[in-house]
Each structure stands twice: as C-alpha cells, then as structure tokens.
Design an enzyme around this catalytic site. Structure first.
Site, PDB file in Angstrom:
ATOM      1  N   LYS A  98      -8.164   5.363  13.167  1.00 38.38           N
ATOM      2  CA  LYS A  98      -7.766   4.521  12.037  1.00 38.38           C
ATOM      3  C   LYS A  98      -6.748   5.311  11.230  1.00 38.38           C
ATOM      4  CE  LYS A  98      -9.417   2.607   7.705  1.00 38.38           C
ATOM      5  NZ  LYS A  98     -10.548   2.314   6.832  1.00 38.38           N
ATOM      6  N   GLY A 159     -12.898  -0.246  -1.915  1.00 38.71           N
ATOM      7  CA  GLY A 159     -14.061  -0.056  -2.772  1.00 38.71           C
ATOM      8  C   GLY A 159     -14.089  -0.916  -4.016  1.00 38.71           C
ATOM      9  N   ALA A 185     -11.265  -3.392   3.886  1.00 40.21           N
ATOM     10  CA  ALA A 185     -11.287  -2.978   2.480  1.00 40.21           C
ATOM     11  C   ALA A 185     -11.358  -4.146   1.513  1.00 40.21           C
ATOM     12  CB  ALA A 185     -10.091  -2.113   2.106  1.00 40.21           C
ATOM     13  N   GLY A 186     -12.181  -3.928   0.500  1.00 40.89           N
ATOM     14  CA  GLY A 186     -12.240  -4.836  -0.644  1.00 40.89           C
ATOM     15  C   GLY A 186     -13.337  -5.876  -0.597  1.00 40.89           C
ATOM     16  N   ASN A 207     -17.517  -1.165   4.332  1.00 38.68           N
ATOM     17  CA  ASN A 207     -18.209   0.087   4.023  1.00 38.68           C
ATOM     18  C   ASN A 207     -18.913   0.000   2.681  1.00 38.68           C
ATOM     19  OD1 ASN A 207     -17.314   3.622   4.380  1.00 38.68           O
ATOM     20  ND2 ASN A 207     -19.121   2.734   3.514  1.00 38.68           N
ATOM     21  N   SER A 208     -18.124  -0.012   1.594  1.00 35.39           N
ATOM     22  CA  SER A 208     -18.733   0.037   0.257  1.00 35.39           C
ATOM     23  C   SER A 208     -19.719  -1.099   0.027  1.00 35.39           C
ATOM     24  CB  SER A 208     -17.651  -0.030  -0.828  1.00 35.39           C
ATOM     25  OG  SER A 208     -16.761   1.048  -0.696  1.00 35.39           O
TER      26      SER A 208
END
Lengths: 257, 67
Positions: A98, A159, A185-186, A207-208
């Site tokens: 990545k 995040g 993301a996001g 992830n987050s």
C-alpha cells in the site's frame, strides 16, 4: 463465485482490515477473525526492545488465510516509499504494497506526485501496488496506466469518521476505472461501507472505525456483513430513482366500490 | 570496540561483531525483523557472516499496527 481479483490473487472477502490503533494485539486478532478479512495492512516501525509486544509478525502468523499488505506510512518521498516497500517485502514475503505518502501530519492528505512516482517504480518491479490517493479521477487513471493493481481513494480524511465525503468524485473514478477501486479511509459506520459497495467499489479498507469502536470484534463483523450486503445489492441491480412517487398498490379499486 | 548507529542511537559493540551478534545483544531472534545496514537489506542467511564496521548505520525494523 464472486471474488475480488487483485493481480493474480483472488479473495472471497471484500473487506480489508487495518491493524493500527487497537488497544492490544489480542483484540486486533479477534477483530481480524471476526471481519473475515483475508488482506490485512501492517506498518513498518523501528524495533524497540522495550516495546517488543508491538511486534505483530508473530501474532499475525497465527491467523490462517491472511495475506499481508504492508504500507509505506512514514515515507514522505517516492524514494523513501520504494525503500520501505523493499524492506516490507523482505519481511512479509507478500507482493502487496500500500503506497501511502502523506508528508503533512496535520491532514494526512496523500502527496499525488510522490505517490504516482513510487507506484510507477514499484509496479514496474512487480509489486501489486495499492496506492492510497485523494479522490482524483485523473490521478486514478494515471495510476491504472502505470500498472497498479487497484486504486484506493479516500472517502474522507484518515481516522476522521466523516464517511463518504468524496462520493461525487468516487463515482467518477468507479465509472472510469478498469482496475478495482477500494475506498480507503474515513469510514465510520457499516452503512457507509455498504453504500461504497453499492456505488460499485470492489472493496473497502477500514481501520479506525473498527479499532476505535466500543467492541472492535463486533464492529468488524458488522462491517463484514455490510460489505456483503452492499455487494449483493449492486449485483442484484438497484432500481431506478424517480423524481416523483410511483405507486406500489392499485389506486383505483376503492373508488369503484 | 566499535560504535555503530542503531535505529538512530549510538551503540557500542565488540569489534568483529556480526549482525547476528547485534540481534542477540538487543534480545531478538531476528525472525520478525528486517535488518538494513547502510541502506542495504541483510537477509537472514547472511546475518551470521555480515560483520559490522565502525560507523555503520543499522536499522532494525518490524511490522506494527497500521492502516
């Protein structure tokens, strides 16, 4: 069977899970298992003998059917990202990388020029390059042309939990792309992951939203189900939108009584 | 004795120390670490033979959590 194809690799899961920000590696491993993810991201970090429990290599080896996708986080130039990719491949044995180059820690927006250059070099070297990019249709097409395995535009800032703030641009990228588009993301909620899949994304990377959830393994499972639902929905064919009401029941019968 | 730079910090080692010796000193079997000496990756099979020199810049890297 409906498989996610990245280079010569195929995956039955379309949920990619990041391993950052978990409270400990036991919770992280439980979340990976619950997510059903087969592609899992990791970051390179300097070894610190006082924090050897942060070493994820051993714990991740206990999971079956997992392919690692190291990221180049921490790199601020293409040269640094290429070097990180070589080191990561040495450790992981995985061709996935990545490419993540975000020089400004305030907003973590990816540098398009350095990302393009690193991706071009690494794709030529035979890596399966998965570049993390802003939702830029022109850049996405250029990355496809230099041989990337996918493009991973952001839904919103890393995040931030702001969801699919870039959906208008994501739609263009998805429409134009000849390679898998993965929102990275996001995202905050499973419904956003389902929406991304309904838009035509090939997968989502989270992830987050899982790591910072009250119960990370339960949230991982919720995301897995949402991704499956969204994928089924787009394959089933969503109905056309209408600007006005379209009756689902006869409107004339009672008036004739 | 020689002094190397290990992950950005000064580290003193006996002369003729190898990469494997360094890994023992830091308490790792090295299986989960990548070793980079002066920007060159040292593969596991080369670590016991690779002698470190005065001023070498050594990076020991591992996989940690990341998205």
């Amino acid at each position: 069977m409906d498989l996610l194809q990245l280079g010569s690799y195929t995956f039955s899961s379309r949920l990619i899970l990041g391993t950052g920000k978990f409270s400990n590696s036991t919770v992280m491993l439980d979340a990976v298992r619950a997510s059903g993810a087969q592609l899992v991201t990791v970051a390179l970090r300097r070894f610190n003998r006082e924090q050897s429990e942060d070493d994820l290599f051993g714990p991740l080896l206990t999971l079956e059917g997992i392919t690692l996708m190291p990221n180049t986080s921490g790199a601020s130039t293409a040269a640094e990202a290429v070097r990180a990719a070589h080191i990561a491949r040495e450790l992981s044995g995985s061709p996935f990388i990545k490419v993540e180059i975000h020089p400004n820690p305030q907003h973590l927006m990816p540098d398009p020029i350095e990302t393009f250059e690193a991706s071009r070099i690494l794709a030529k070297e035979g890596f399966l390059v998965m570049p993390y990019i802003a939702a830029d249709p022109v850049l996405a097409k250029r990355l496809e042309e230099v041989g990337c395995a996918s493009v991973m535009p952001l839904g919103s800032a890393i995040g931030s939990g702001q969801g699919l703030a870039t959906s208008e641009m994501l739609n263009i990228i998805i429409r134009e792309s000849g390679i898998p588009v993965i929102v990275d993301a996001g995202l905050r909620s499973p419904s956003e992951a389902a929406h991304a899949m309904e838009m035509g994304c090939a997968a989502v990377l989270v992830n987050s939203a899982v790591a910072a959830a009250g119960n990370p393994p339960a949230m991982a499972e919720a995301f897995a189900e949402a991704v499956v639902a969204g994928r089924k929905a787009i394959r089933a064919g969503l109905m056309e939108k209408s600007g006005s009401a379209v009756a689902t029941s006869p409107l004339t019968f009672l008036g004739t009584l | 004795m020689i002094t190397i730079e290990l992950n950005g910090q000064q580290q003193t080692l006996p002369a003729d120390s190898t990469v494997s010796d360094l890994l023992s000193i830091v308490g790792s079997d090295g299986k989960s670490l990548a070793v980079v000496v002066n920007e060159q990756i040292i593969r596991p099979e080369k670590r016991s033979a690779h002698k470190l020199q005065e001023g070498d810049r050594v990076e020991l890297l591992m996989f940690a959590g990341g998205g």
